[in-house]
Write a protein that holds these residues in place. Structure first.
Motif, PDB file in Angstrom:
ATOM      1  N   TYR A 263      -9.881 -61.850  51.676  1.00 48.97           N
ATOM      2  CA  TYR A 263      -9.608 -61.922  50.205  1.00 48.97           C
ATOM      3  C   TYR A 263      -8.491 -61.121  49.855  1.00 48.97           C
ATOM      4  CZ  TYR A 263     -13.986 -64.783  50.411  1.00 48.97           C
ATOM      5  OH  TYR A 263     -14.933 -65.669  50.612  1.00 48.97           O
TER       6      TYR A 263
ATOM      7  N   THR B 165      -5.038 -62.758  50.292  1.00 47.99           N
ATOM      8  CA  THR B 165      -5.108 -63.737  49.459  1.00 47.99           C
ATOM      9  C   THR B 165      -4.783 -63.483  47.927  1.00 47.99           C
ATOM     10  OG1 THR B 165      -6.861 -65.250  50.633  1.00 47.99           O
ATOM     11  CG2 THR B 165      -6.216 -65.720  48.563  1.00 47.99           C
TER      12      THR B 165
ATOM     13  N   VAL C 240      -1.121 -62.311  48.029  1.00 42.57           N
ATOM     14  CA  VAL C 240      -0.233 -63.731  48.191  1.00 42.57           C
ATOM     15  C   VAL C 240      -0.106 -64.289  46.616  1.00 42.57           C
ATOM     16  CG1 VAL C 240      -0.264 -66.120  49.026  1.00 42.57           C
ATOM     17  CG2 VAL C 240      -0.605 -63.929  50.597  1.00 42.57           C
ATOM     18  N   LEU C 241      -1.504 -64.350  46.004  1.00 44.86           N
ATOM     19  CA  LEU C 241      -1.494 -64.921  44.717  1.00 44.86           C
ATOM     20  C   LEU C 241      -0.778 -64.140  43.778  1.00 44.86           C
ATOM     21  CD1 LEU C 241      -5.243 -66.251  44.349  1.00 44.86           C
ATOM     22  CD2 LEU C 241      -2.898 -67.461  44.772  1.00 44.86           C
TER      23      LEU C 241
ATOM     24  N   ILE D 102       3.088 -64.687  44.256  1.00 43.56           N
ATOM     25  CA  ILE D 102       3.394 -66.188  43.834  1.00 43.56           C
ATOM     26  C   ILE D 102       3.634 -66.338  42.630  1.00 43.56           C
ATOM     27  CG2 ILE D 102       2.295 -68.589  43.435  1.00 43.56           C
ATOM     28  CD1 ILE D 102       1.365 -68.365  46.402  1.00 43.56           C
TER      29      ILE D 102
ATOM     30  N   LEU E 252       6.561 -64.315  41.417  1.00 43.69           N
ATOM     31  CA  LEU E 252       7.977 -65.469  41.740  1.00 43.69           C
ATOM     32  C   LEU E 252       8.134 -66.377  40.777  1.00 43.69           C
ATOM     33  CD1 LEU E 252       7.984 -65.391  45.652  1.00 43.69           C
ATOM     34  CD2 LEU E 252       9.504 -64.406  44.329  1.00 43.69           C
TER      35      LEU E 252
END
Lengths: 214, 362
Positions: free
Chosen positions: B5, B8, B11-12, B15, B18
């Motif tokens: 988690y 994750t 990463v979120l 993202i 970006l």
């Protein structure tokens, strides 16, 4: 502006629920899949306006043939690009998608399973502004540009347990129509503007996602 | 937190950050557009003005501005401009390959002409008015009509009131000759028109009796004899338009219009619905175009009996102008000092050739 997006997203939700219902009736192996990632345009001029976008996909993958290794996934999703014009105005480019993805459980290395995939989606494209002044609720302009078109995507998915990472290349050329009032204003200012123009929206994308059996 | 988690979430967040990257410009700026007019036409209208333009070929337009002349073979996608100083003085008329000025010269009149679109000028070498005529007072040019074969009519006025006299001269530039066609005492010269070498008309006013009535004189033998025509009441400073050897149009400054089908013997009133008319051109015996003082274009397809006001638009721009030139019943230009429009279908559709859009001056 947001109402059509919600309407389109709602229809996709209905399709997914129908797919799950189908699974329940026929006992086909089915996976609920979702992914979130980033996309980047291949065309430099479009990329200069929108450097990076965020993508969300949801789908129900049916394991069909070859011992469930071939998977067919009806899917829907959105891709969103934002470009801050100034403190109050953000230009937005929104793709609402609905389509199908075919993947195949090709091979595995250790705990990693490799799924090459092909996807095809129908796209609704909208380009508009979101305006927010002094913390008030955001408002959305009429579309400057809008259009539709079919996109294809090819890529590879690497899955570990219920999680996966996916990378792909999307091919999409969309004929966008400009708002009538813009055509009229241009004409009054002494410019001829064609009613529509083809934009190249090819993208590379990377996503992380999950695949679970409900 | 469970490591999966945690990854994750990272990463979120990555993202999300970006996706929030800002770009340059807008997508709309990538949308193609094209200027309607060639911005280079600024040469013709910036600190300059269009004086005259006409077709000299199918797409070939030539003309004169205050700062020089121009020629375009492709409707101003490209054009040549040759600078020179335009002379403002005198009465002016344009013929085919000929520009003529009638310039007051002391008590008389000099004719100067150009055969190279205004670049160089020559003077008609003979005195038009003889010394005996000059003894009666100063002569002023009123109307110059340049016809075919370098033949022209010059209508003049001498004196005022009871001593006023109308004079009409015919000048043959090619032959270097001139003659007096008409002298009339107690007459104020209004205007004149010629259809060919034989037929011509003169409008005049009686300075002593009826200042608002205009009388017509007509010749059918090149000015050897003149006959009285109709008298038009309540018409001042009229525009006279010859359609053919028998059909005439007269437009008054107050908006009245009259048509004659018998060479000027009688006139009947016609309604243009356009107010005062400043230009009239008969493209054929049936198709006639007029420009109103407020720049609107009208068209008659029945020789001037009935008229339609053309709601002419070129894109979002209203077609308007103070001058026009129709090469035939279909193809013509309407222009003013800073604009020019062209039609190829008799005024149904128009395109902008020259217009003072903002980008032209940037």
């Amino acid at each position: 502006m947001m109402a059509p997006v919600l309407r389109k997203s709602g229809w996709m939700g209905v399709l997914l629920l129908a797919a799950l219902e189908l699974h329940a009736q026929r006992s086909l192996p089915v996976y609920l899949e979702g992914e979130f990632g980033i996309e980047r345009f291949g065309d430099a001029s479009v990329r200069s306006v929108f450097p990076t976008g965020a993508a969300l996909r949801l789908g129900a993958a049916f394991a069909l043939a070859d011992q469930g290794r071939l998977r067919l996934r009806p899917q829907g999703g959105v891709t969103f690009y934002g470009n801050k014009i100034n403190e109050e105005v953000t230009e937005q480019l929104l793709f609402v998608k609905g389509g199908m993805q075919v993947s195949y459980d090709a091979f595995f290395l250790g705990r990693m399973t490799f799924f090459p995939y092909l996807g095809i989606d129908y796209n609704w494209v909208s380009n508009f502004d979101m305006e927010s002044y002094d913390g008030e609720e955001a408002t959305y302009s009429e579309n400057y540009l809008h259009g539709t078109g079919i996109s294809q995507e090819i890529g590879l998915r690497v899955q570990i347990s219920e999680w996966y990472v996916k990378a792909g290349y999307g091919l999409f050329r969309s004929q966008l129509r400009v708002r009538r009032s813009i055509l009229d204003n241009d004409l009054t200012s002494g410019y001829v503007t064609p009613p529509s123009h083809s934009f190249q929206f090819d993208t590379i994308n990377i996503s992380v996602g999950f695949s679970i059996r409900p | 937190m469970n490591p999966i988690y945690k990854k994750t979430t990272i990463v979120l967040l990555l993202i999300g950050s970006l996706a929030g990257c800002d770009g340059e410009g807008t997508l709309l700026e990538l949308y193609p557009w094209q200027p309607i007019v060639n911005p280079e036409i600024r040469t013709l209208i910036q600190d300059n003005r269009i004086i005259h333009a006409q077709f000299v070929g199918r797409n070939h337009i030539s003309g004169i501005t205050a700062n020089g002349n121009f020629e375009t073979p492709d409707q101003f996608k490209s054009f040549d401009f040759e600078p020179f100083a335009w002379q403002e003085e005198g009465l002016l008329d344009f013929g085919a390959d000929l520009i003529v000025r009638a310039v007051p010269d002391k008590s008389s009149i000099s004719l100067i002409y150009s055969r190279d679109n205004g670049r160089t000028w020559n003077r008609y070498g003979h005195p038009i008015v003889d010394e005996g005529g000059l003894a009666l007072g100063k002569i002023s040019p009123v109307k110059l009509v340049v016809g075919a074969e370098r033949l022209m009519w010059l209508l003049c006025q001498q004196g005022t009131g009871a001593e006023s006299r109308l004079l009409l001269y015919r000048v043959n530039l090619a032959g270097g000759t001139h003659e007096t066609l008409l002298r009339r005492r107690n007459a104020l010269a209004v205007t004149a028109a010629a259809f060919d070498g034989q037929r011509g008309w003169v409008l005049w006013k009686n300075p002593l009796i009826d200042s608002d009535s205009v009388h017509l004189l007509k010749t059918i033998d090149g000015g050897s004899t003149w006959s009285e025509g109709a008298t038009l009441e309540n018409i001042s400073d009229p525009l006279f338009c010859v359609i053919d050897d028998g059909d005439l149009l007269v437009f008054g400054q107050a908006g009245a219009a009259f048509h004659s089908a018998d060479g000027g013997a009688t006139f009947q009133s016609v309604v243009t619905g356009m107010g005062p008319i400043q230009r009239c051109q008969a493209a054929t015996a049936d198709v006639i175009y007029v420009l109103s003082v407020d720049g609107r274009l009208g068209k008659s397809v029945d020789g001037g009996f009935t008229w339609d006001v053309l709601g002419a638009q070129a894109g979002n721009t209203q077609v308007s102008g103070s001058k026009m030139y129709f090469q035939n019943e279909q193809r013509g230009i309407v222009y003013d000092i800073d604009r020019m429009f062209i039609t190829e279908d008799g005024g149904e559709h128009w395109e902008v050739l020259i217009y003072p859009y903002n980008y032209v001056f940037e």
